[in-house]
Scaffold this motif. Structure first.
Motif, PDB file in Angstrom:
ATOM      1  N   ASP A 161      14.474   6.331  11.606  1.00 53.60           N
ATOM      2  CA  ASP A 161      15.526   7.038  12.334  1.00 53.60           C
ATOM      3  C   ASP A 161      16.797   6.196  12.407  1.00 53.60           C
ATOM      4  OD1 ASP A 161      13.727   9.095  12.683  1.00 53.60           O
ATOM      5  OD2 ASP A 161      13.321   8.639  14.797  1.00 53.60           O
ATOM      6  N   LEU A 162      16.637   4.898  12.658  1.00 53.77           N
ATOM      7  CA  LEU A 162      17.800   4.008  12.703  1.00 53.77           C
ATOM      8  C   LEU A 162      18.470   3.927  11.341  1.00 53.77           C
ATOM      9  CD1 LEU A 162      16.745   0.994  14.941  1.00 53.77           C
ATOM     10  CD2 LEU A 162      18.592   2.596  15.354  1.00 53.77           C
ATOM     11  N   ASP A 163      17.679   3.894  10.298  1.00 55.69           N
ATOM     12  CA  ASP A 163      18.230   3.848   8.939  1.00 55.69           C
ATOM     13  C   ASP A 163      19.119   5.069   8.694  1.00 55.69           C
ATOM     14  OD1 ASP A 163      18.435   2.433   6.529  1.00 55.69           O
ATOM     15  OD2 ASP A 163      16.876   3.656   5.588  1.00 55.69           O
TER      16      ASP A 163
ATOM     17  N   ARG B 179      26.583   6.849  10.374  1.00 56.16           N
ATOM     18  CA  ARG B 179      27.725   6.206  11.022  1.00 56.16           C
ATOM     19  C   ARG B 179      28.608   5.453  10.040  1.00 56.16           C
ATOM     20  NH1 ARG B 179      27.769   5.743  16.755  1.00 56.16           N
ATOM     21  NH2 ARG B 179      25.941   6.709  17.662  1.00 56.16           N
ATOM     22  N   THR B 180      28.017   4.820   9.038  1.00 54.21           N
ATOM     23  CA  THR B 180      28.828   4.080   8.070  1.00 54.21           C
ATOM     24  C   THR B 180      29.575   5.030   7.135  1.00 54.21           C
ATOM     25  OG1 THR B 180      26.898   3.770   6.638  1.00 54.21           O
ATOM     26  CG2 THR B 180      27.463   1.960   8.116  1.00 54.21           C
ATOM     27  N   ALA B 181      29.105   6.274   7.031  1.00 51.11           N
ATOM     28  CA  ALA B 181      29.788   7.262   6.211  1.00 51.11           C
ATOM     29  C   ALA B 181      31.013   7.848   6.926  1.00 51.11           C
ATOM     30  CB  ALA B 181      28.832   8.383   5.827  1.00 51.11           C
ATOM     31  N   GLU B 182      31.071   7.681   8.251  1.00 48.24           N
ATOM     32  CA  GLU B 182      32.197   8.199   9.018  1.00 48.24           C
ATOM     33  C   GLU B 182      33.448   7.374   8.730  1.00 48.24           C
ATOM     34  OE1 GLU B 182      30.955   7.924  13.080  1.00 48.24           O
ATOM     35  OE2 GLU B 182      29.431   9.481  12.876  1.00 48.24           O
TER      36      GLU B 182
ATOM     37  N   VAL C  21      27.377  -0.031  14.779  1.00 49.59           N
ATOM     38  CA  VAL C  21      26.616  -0.146  13.531  1.00 49.59           C
ATOM     39  C   VAL C  21      25.931  -1.514  13.462  1.00 49.59           C
ATOM     40  CG1 VAL C  21      26.796  -0.249  11.003  1.00 49.59           C
ATOM     41  CG2 VAL C  21      28.030   1.520  12.274  1.00 49.59           C
ATOM     42  N   LYS C  22      26.649  -2.553  13.857  1.00 47.67           N
ATOM     43  CA  LYS C  22      26.080  -3.900  13.850  1.00 47.67           C
ATOM     44  C   LYS C  22      24.873  -3.992  14.787  1.00 47.67           C
ATOM     45  CE  LYS C  22      27.701  -8.655  13.973  1.00 47.67           C
ATOM     46  NZ  LYS C  22      28.849  -9.521  14.161  1.00 47.67           N
ATOM     47  N   ARG C  23      24.984  -3.389  15.968  1.00 47.50           N
ATOM     48  CA  ARG C  23      23.876  -3.391  16.930  1.00 47.50           C
ATOM     49  C   ARG C  23      22.687  -2.601  16.392  1.00 47.50           C
ATOM     50  NH1 ARG C  23      27.467  -2.560  22.380  1.00 47.50           N
ATOM     51  NH2 ARG C  23      28.014  -4.754  22.620  1.00 47.50           N
TER      52      ARG C  23
END
Length: 69
Positions: free
Chosen positions: A23-25, A31-34, A42-44
């Motif tokens: 799920d985190l993946d 989020r990185t696609a935004e 994202v780092k957390r």
């Protein structure tokens, strides 16, 4: 007295950790696609994902029986 956790509980916990890891993946990928990705979030999430991977590895290791010397 034996303080080991029953195998069924370990397997159940492993499945839960693997599910959360997947799920985190997916959330990290989203989020990185935004365009306006919150880098701190994202780092957390990535840090949490690594922690989960470590937990999974430890539990998988616990399922392997010790060999007698």
């Amino acid at each position: 007295m034996d303080n080991t956790i029953p195998t069924t509980e370990v397997v159940s916990r492993l499945n839960a950790l693997r599910r959360e890891h997947r799920d985190l993946d997916a959330e990290i990928a989203q989020r990185t696609a935004e365009i306006q990705a919150d880098e701190l979030t994202v780092k957390r999430l990535k840090k949490r994902k690594l922690w989960l991977k470590d937990c999974i590895t430890r539990l998988e290791s616990a399922l392997i029986p010790d060999e007698p010397a």
